[in-house]
Structure formats: C-alpha cells, structure tokens
Design a protein around this motif. Sequence first.
Motif, mmCIF file in Angstrom:
data_model
loop_
_atom_site.group_PDB
_atom_site.id
_atom_site.type_symbol
_atom_site.label_atom_id
_atom_site.label_comp_id
_atom_site.label_asym_id
_atom_site.label_seq_id
_atom_site.Cartn_x
_atom_site.Cartn_y
_atom_site.Cartn_z
ATOM 1 N N GLY A 52 22.916 6.709 25.856
ATOM 2 C CA GLY A 52 22.684 8.082 26.291
ATOM 3 C C GLY A 52 21.296 8.557 25.930
ATOM 4 O O GLY A 52 20.777 8.225 24.855
ATOM 5 N N SER A 53 20.706 9.338 26.812
ATOM 6 C CA SER A 53 19.365 9.850 26.558
ATOM 7 C C SER A 53 19.375 10.753 25.333
ATOM 8 O O SER A 53 20.402 11.341 24.986
ATOM 9 N N ARG A 56 20.626 14.201 26.099
ATOM 10 C CA ARG A 56 22.085 14.309 26.166
ATOM 11 C C ARG A 56 22.687 14.296 24.771
ATOM 12 O O ARG A 56 23.526 15.126 24.425
ATOM 13 N N GLU A 60 24.834 17.301 23.034
ATOM 14 C CA GLU A 60 26.265 16.991 23.140
ATOM 15 C C GLU A 60 27.081 17.665 22.043
ATOM 16 O O GLU A 60 26.677 17.722 20.883
ATOM 17 N N GLY A 113 31.034 10.157 36.128
ATOM 18 C CA GLY A 113 29.838 9.736 35.405
ATOM 19 C C GLY A 113 28.684 10.705 35.539
ATOM 20 O O GLY A 113 27.980 11.004 34.570
ATOM 21 N N GLU A 114 28.489 11.242 36.735
ATOM 22 C CA GLU A 114 27.400 12.194 36.957
ATOM 23 C C GLU A 114 27.642 13.490 36.189
ATOM 24 O O GLU A 114 26.717 14.078 35.615
ATOM 25 N N ALA A 117 26.924 12.946 32.551
ATOM 26 C CA ALA A 117 25.485 12.922 32.295
ATOM 27 C C ALA A 117 24.895 14.327 32.292
ATOM 28 O O ALA A 117 23.981 14.633 31.516
ATOM 29 N N ARG A 118 25.419 15.203 33.157
ATOM 30 C CA ARG A 118 24.914 16.578 33.198
ATOM 31 C C ARG A 118 25.273 17.338 31.931
ATOM 32 O O ARG A 118 24.442 18.018 31.343
#
Length: 465
Positions: A52-53, A56, A60, A113-114, A117-118
């Motif tokens: 994960g970036s 993110r 989180e 998944g999208e 990620a958001r």
Amino acid sequence: MISQWQLRAAFAARLSDMYGREVPAYTTLVDVSREVNEDVLRARGADAERLGSISRVTAERHGAIRVGTPAELRQVARVFGALGMHPVGFYDLREAASSAVPVVSTAFRPVDGEELARNPFRVFTSMLTPADPRFFDADLRSRLETFLATRELFPPELLALADRAEAERELPEKEAERFLQLAVDAIELSTEPIDKAWYETLERVSAVAADIGGVRSTHINHLTPRVLDIDDLYRRMTERGIEMIDTVQGPPRWKGPDLLLRQTSFRALAEPRALRLADGSVTRGALRVRFGEVEARGIAVTRAGRALYDRLLSLVDEQAALRPGADRAELARTLWAENVPGTERDLAAQGLAYFTYHVAPDRPRGGSRPPAALSDLVAQGWVRAEPIVYEDFLPRSAAGIFQSNLSDAGSRDNDQQGTAYDSDWLSGAIERDVLDPFALYERQQNDSLAQVAGELHLTTLKGAS
C-alpha cells in the motif's frame, strides 16, 4: 454530489478528530505512527509501499463499535451501507477469549479493490449475546433485553439519509453534511449519566457487557491507525510514558514476508463519567473501557495458509505450556521460520497467500511465446505478482486486545451450553449477506489471472488456482 467513497473518507476523518478530542492519547498514537511510517519509508524506499502507498497507510483507520441487539446491528449495517461498506467475516469472540467477552462480530468495509485504494476505512462491529446462558441467567437476560429495547441509537433521519445514500450511491452536498453530522453524533461519547447499579451488575459479568448494555448510547471503542513497523511503534510509545498492553497480537516478527495482521494497543484509560445513584443523585466517577489500538497489515493468506497459521498458534500454546519460563515470542519465531515459506514466490507456489498478477511492461519481446505455467511466467519476467493486503481481522487477536484491556476476567459458566451463532445466523439477523473474506481475495486473484490470460492470449494458465 458527494459519492460514497467521499462520504466514507469524510466520516473517517471526522471520527479521528472526534476521538482525538475524547482520548488525547490517541492523538499521540497517530503522531508516533506517522513518525514511524516516515522513518520506514526513508529506510526501505519503495519496499515500504509493497502493501500500500504511504498515503493510503498514513490515512488508513479502522474503528470499533459495540451494539446490543440484532435490530441495532441492522441499523448499523444501513449506516455503513451508505458509505459503501459491507459486512465481511464472522468473528465469535466468546470462543476466542478465555475470559468473558460475550459478543459476536463482523467488520464493515469496502470490498472492491478500487474502493479500498480510495479509502479502506473499516469498522469492527460487535453485538452482545444476552441469550448465551454462560454469561447471563434468565433474570439478567430479561432485564438486559428490556433495557436494550427501550433505547434508540440512530435517529430516523440518519437512517433515511443512509438508505438514500446506499440506493443512489451519493448524496447532494447539503444532505451529505447532515448525514455526516448525525452519524458522528450517534457514536460520540454521551454525557448522559449512567445508572451506576445497573452498570455494575453487568460489569460483574463482563466489562464489555457493561460497556454495551449498561448505557443508553453507543460510542467508538477504539480507532486504529496503521503502522509499517509495529514493534518500533510499541517501543516509542513506551518511551513516551504510554502504558501499552503486554504483547503484540498476531504473527511474530520474523525475517520473511509480513502475513495477516499484527495488533497492539495502549491500555484502557480511566475516563470521567457521570454516574446516577439509587437515590437519583449524580456523582462523578471513572470507567475504563476505551483504548488506543494500532495495527500492521500483511499479506492475505489462503484457507491453507490460515490453517497453517492456526496450527502454529496451537503449537506455540503447547510449547509455552511445557516451558512456562520460555519467551513466547521467540517460540513463535522459531516455529514460523521452520514452517512458513520465507519468500513471496514460495508462498504463492505453495498456495498459501493471495496475489494479483499483472503482465510486466518489460516482458520478453521478439515474438517468443509465453509459457503456459504461472510459475514460469513469473520466473521468466512475463508477469509480476503483487501481494493482496489482508483487510480483515483475527478473532483470537481481537479477543486478546479486548482481554488485555479488561480489569478482570468477569464471570463465565462453562457448565452451560453456549448459544450457537454463525455467519448464516448473522446474515439473517442483519438482512444482508455476511461476505466470506476468502472468497473476496480469491475473486480478486482470479480476476487478475483472467486479465493476464487475455493479454497474453493464453487459452489455459497452468498453476492458477
């Protein structure tokens, strides 16, 4: 118009602000988590963002709330449905805990998944089990259910807005603001006086039961940031004078890939609360029910990988029982090194963890045909494997966090037969399917394999399960 993911992100941010005001040590936890993440990023570079970036990971959160009845849990599902969050997984903390933790739980989260990620915000949601005679006799059960039936956790206006947001997948800005305000208010710690005698009656069974059924509202029990090095965070928090629980729950720290989930927390703090006495007067007291949890997420494992993890946990228990003075963490590390593959490639080859697969931009060219076996595609540079982040929870770890923050074990009559609850029961209770996390990860992996096969014009892809 405000979309569901924007509602979800705004809700998570407002909860974080609110909880920081209510529990100042949480702000310290967030600050230290950010420091650790920045240091890990500097030290490891791109490898730090393998799961994960950094944006993110830093943003989180997962929250936790507790409710008392299936009707209340249905309402929770409607509120989180507005945010694009679905019930995933069934967790029976009654069986995972050695002390009295009379709840079953699920986690509401995005599944696409999208969407993850958001904003991957998730809420671990527990429901009290008054029908379980191991904790509640017939008289106390009747009194508890009567009490719970008289309260309203979520106002009708909030639920109506939630239903609209779920159906339309967005809200106009004005209605979105009203929804967020009502949703945050509904789980803000109430200043209403608590019936001291009733609370203490439930507290003798379990502090968790009292926190749920001894008050007329619900509240955030903990809010959890994500950190890239949980052991370093534990050390830094301790150095700042924050009292942490005794251990980090979950897999041990070791030299191989991070798997599943590791969690720890600072101990529940004494928070001032207004208490109503039998004569109707109100006094000031303090309750210890809320704590600050932090997590480090690893790779999602397959059913076989989970069976291996559970078996190793049992072996650690057995060895620790035979060697009372041994370092439990060291026992776990040794067993882990002996039994768990030490590389991502070996985890994939043995079918122990989930990955998404992508055709490599720098794959072999020149007209050569790609091999038909997935392992060869990866080894020869045609395809890259990216680990899928574990988005869910471990019942034993969750119970361990709960237990570590209880002042005593409560009461539990193991001579009684426990009331059965499972995922199907929970699905019926909340009137929506409780999703299987393994099925979600497997679908994500299979979708990526289908994409690879299409791009490389492969009719079959051997070794893809």
